[in-house]
Design an enzyme around this catalytic site. Structure first.
Site, PDB file in Angstrom:
ATOM      1  N   ASP A  28       0.842  -1.206   0.000  1.00  0.00           N
ATOM      2  CA  ASP A  28       0.000   0.000   0.000  1.00  0.00           C
ATOM      3  C   ASP A  28       0.876   1.254   0.000  1.00  0.00           C
ATOM      4  O   ASP A  28       0.367   2.375  -0.035  1.00  0.00           O
ATOM      5  CB  ASP A  28      -1.020  -0.010   1.147  1.00  0.00           C
ATOM      6  CG  ASP A  28      -0.377   0.103   2.517  1.00  0.00           C
ATOM      7  OD1 ASP A  28       0.858  -0.009   2.612  1.00  0.00           O
ATOM      8  OD2 ASP A  28      -1.111   0.300   3.508  1.00  0.00           O
ATOM      9  N   SER A  29       2.209   1.067  -0.040  1.00  0.00           N
ATOM     10  CA  SER A  29       3.117   2.185  -0.339  1.00  0.00           C
ATOM     11  C   SER A  29       2.745   2.783  -1.692  1.00  0.00           C
ATOM     12  O   SER A  29       3.123   3.924  -2.008  1.00  0.00           O
ATOM     13  CB  SER A  29       4.581   1.707  -0.341  1.00  0.00           C
ATOM     14  OG  SER A  29       4.734   0.544  -1.129  1.00  0.00           O
ATOM     15  N   ASP A  71      -1.157  -6.298  -0.312  1.00  0.00           N
ATOM     16  CA  ASP A  71      -1.125  -5.651   1.008  1.00  0.00           C
ATOM     17  C   ASP A  71      -2.531  -5.159   1.353  1.00  0.00           C
ATOM     18  O   ASP A  71      -3.116  -4.368   0.600  1.00  0.00           O
ATOM     19  CB  ASP A  71      -0.178  -4.443   0.896  1.00  0.00           C
ATOM     20  CG  ASP A  71       0.398  -4.039   2.224  1.00  0.00           C
ATOM     21  OD1 ASP A  71       0.121  -4.708   3.232  1.00  0.00           O
ATOM     22  OD2 ASP A  71       1.156  -3.046   2.233  1.00  0.00           O
ATOM     23  N   LYS A 109      -0.933  -9.483   3.027  1.00  0.00           N
ATOM     24  CA  LYS A 109      -0.133  -9.022   4.173  1.00  0.00           C
ATOM     25  C   LYS A 109      -1.020  -8.134   5.039  1.00  0.00           C
ATOM     26  O   LYS A 109      -1.791  -7.326   4.507  1.00  0.00           O
ATOM     27  CB  LYS A 109       1.094  -8.233   3.696  1.00  0.00           C
ATOM     28  CG  LYS A 109       1.926  -7.654   4.848  1.00  0.00           C
ATOM     29  CD  LYS A 109       3.247  -7.127   4.369  1.00  0.00           C
ATOM     30  CE  LYS A 109       3.192  -5.721   3.821  1.00  0.00           C
ATOM     31  NZ  LYS A 109       2.714  -4.682   4.759  1.00  0.00           N
ATOM     32  N   GLU A 144      -0.821  -5.484   8.527  1.00  0.00           N
ATOM     33  CA  GLU A 144      -0.040  -4.803   9.565  1.00  0.00           C
ATOM     34  C   GLU A 144      -0.621  -5.141  10.935  1.00  0.00           C
ATOM     35  O   GLU A 144      -1.849  -5.236  11.080  1.00  0.00           O
ATOM     36  CB  GLU A 144      -0.086  -3.279   9.354  1.00  0.00           C
ATOM     37  CG  GLU A 144       0.670  -2.843   8.124  1.00  0.00           C
ATOM     38  CD  GLU A 144       0.775  -1.328   8.008  1.00  0.00           C
ATOM     39  OE1 GLU A 144       0.411  -0.595   8.955  1.00  0.00           O
ATOM     40  OE2 GLU A 144       1.243  -0.869   6.944  1.00  0.00           O
ATOM     41  N   GLU A 190       9.634  -4.075  10.318  1.00  0.00           N
ATOM     42  CA  GLU A 190       9.971  -2.758   9.773  1.00  0.00           C
ATOM     43  C   GLU A 190      10.539  -1.833  10.844  1.00  0.00           C
ATOM     44  O   GLU A 190       9.913  -1.610  11.897  1.00  0.00           O
ATOM     45  CB  GLU A 190       8.729  -2.116   9.117  1.00  0.00           C
ATOM     46  CG  GLU A 190       9.045  -0.733   8.529  1.00  0.00           C
ATOM     47  CD  GLU A 190       8.118  -0.259   7.443  1.00  0.00           C
ATOM     48  OE1 GLU A 190       7.181  -0.986   7.067  1.00  0.00           O
ATOM     49  OE2 GLU A 190       8.358   0.876   6.957  1.00  0.00           O
TER      50      GLU A 190
HETATM   51  O1  KIV Z   1       3.543  -1.057   1.585  1.00  0.00           O
HETATM   52  C1  KIV Z   1       4.690  -1.512   1.477  1.00  0.00           C
HETATM   53  O2  KIV Z   1       5.389  -1.314   0.484  1.00  0.00           O
HETATM   54  C2  KIV Z   1       5.189  -2.311   2.586  1.00  0.00           C
HETATM   55  C3  KIV Z   1       6.633  -2.684   2.573  1.00  0.00           C
HETATM   56  C4  KIV Z   1       7.466  -1.530   2.839  1.00  0.00           C
HETATM   57  C5  KIV Z   1       6.929  -3.817   3.479  1.00  0.00           C
HETATM   58  O3  KIV Z   1       4.455  -2.622   3.481  1.00  0.00           O
END
Ligand code: KIV
Length: 281
Positions: free
Chosen positions: A45-46, A84, A114, A116, A183
């Protein structure tokens, strides 16, 4: 090359062979990383910050994530593709978390999701795993809630907060996560977690003692210049290369140097004469 599986990642941990993971949000980038031999492609989600221009990752929606995950899917043949789960997609009811995780698998073709860490996440993570969807956990700095937790700095710098992060990683492993992103935690804390967990750890800004490493690809390529985290090693400066290419293009078009004869197709003269007489009649 055979497709990377979750079992392969777990074997890597046992053999002490580092796992590599990078982010991608579209088909061409995912294909380039896949062909380079990356093990895991994360549609992070970056996305929100490096591609969509948001200040943080919290505005990112499921629809945006799915749109980009589908594009990345078309580029990945070998790597494990992980989607994510964005902010709020797994923070309401457990049923909604399972439904959203399922969309990454059914609609976008991801192999895993994924999540968090947040207080109580174990219930949703377990329900997603029980639904047959592999889950990667994420502890330490969790960007979706970073602003509410005092910003984007290191986590686990004192014994008390480090031991909370160790417990979070263990609890996510206990509900069935297959890997854990660590992280921005100190190297020794990452080493401790890596030693305690039987599943692979994948570090970002957490030193060398993890079972693998991940970074945001746009940081590694020098394509995101709003800020560069201290832990990033730049392997290229593509922002500069793109600026130079665009400037050269603008200069050439203005000077009449592009398109030149080699970029231009002309029509045979007899065809052009026919065209002229058709237009005149
Ligand atoms: O959103 C993302 O790119 C991430 C990575 C930095 C692990 O969660």
């Amino acid at each position: 090359m055979a497709q990377i599986t979750i079992a392969d990642l777990q074997d890597r941990k046992r053999r002490g062979e580092p796992i590599t993971m990078l982010t991608a949000y579209d088909c061409p980038m995912a294909a380039l990383l896949d062909r380079a031999g990356i093990d895991v492609v994360l549609v992070g989600d970056s996305l929100g910050m490096v591609v969509l221009g948001y200040e943080t990752t919290t505005p990112v929606t499921m629809e945006e994530m799915l749109h980009h995950a589908k594009a990345a899917r078309r580029g990945v043949a070998r790597a494990l593709l992980v989607g994510d789960m964005p902010f709020l997609s797994f923070r309401g009811s457990v049923a909604e978390a399972v439904k959203n995780a399922g969309r990454f698998i059914q609609e976008a073709g991801c192999e895993a999701v994924k999540v968090e860490w947040k207080p109580g996440i174990e219930d949703a993570a377990k329900a997603i795993v029980d639904a047959g969807i592999p889950v990667m956990g994420h502890v330490g700095l969790t960007p979706q809630t970073a602003a509410a937790e005092g910003g984007f700095g290191m986590r686990g710098m004192d014994a008390e907060s480090a031991s909370r992060i160790v417990a979070q990683a263990v609890s996510l492993q206990d509900v069935g996560c297959f890997a854990m992103v660590l992280e921005c935690i100190p190297d020794v804390v990452a080493q401790e977690i890596t030693g305690r967990l039987t599943i692979p750890t994948i570090g970002i800004g957490s030193g060398p003692h993890c079972d693998g490493q991940v970074v945001v690809t746009y940081d590694l390529l020098g394509l995101f210049d709003r800020f560069t985290p201290k832990f990033v090693k730049r392997y290229a400066n593509l922002s500069e290369a793109i600026r130079e290419a665009a400037t050269a293009y603008i200069r050439d078009v203005k000077a009449g140097a592009f398109p030149g004869p080699s970029h231009t197709r002309t029509m045979p003269p007899e065809e052009f004469r026919k065209l002229q007489s058709e237009l005149e009649s």
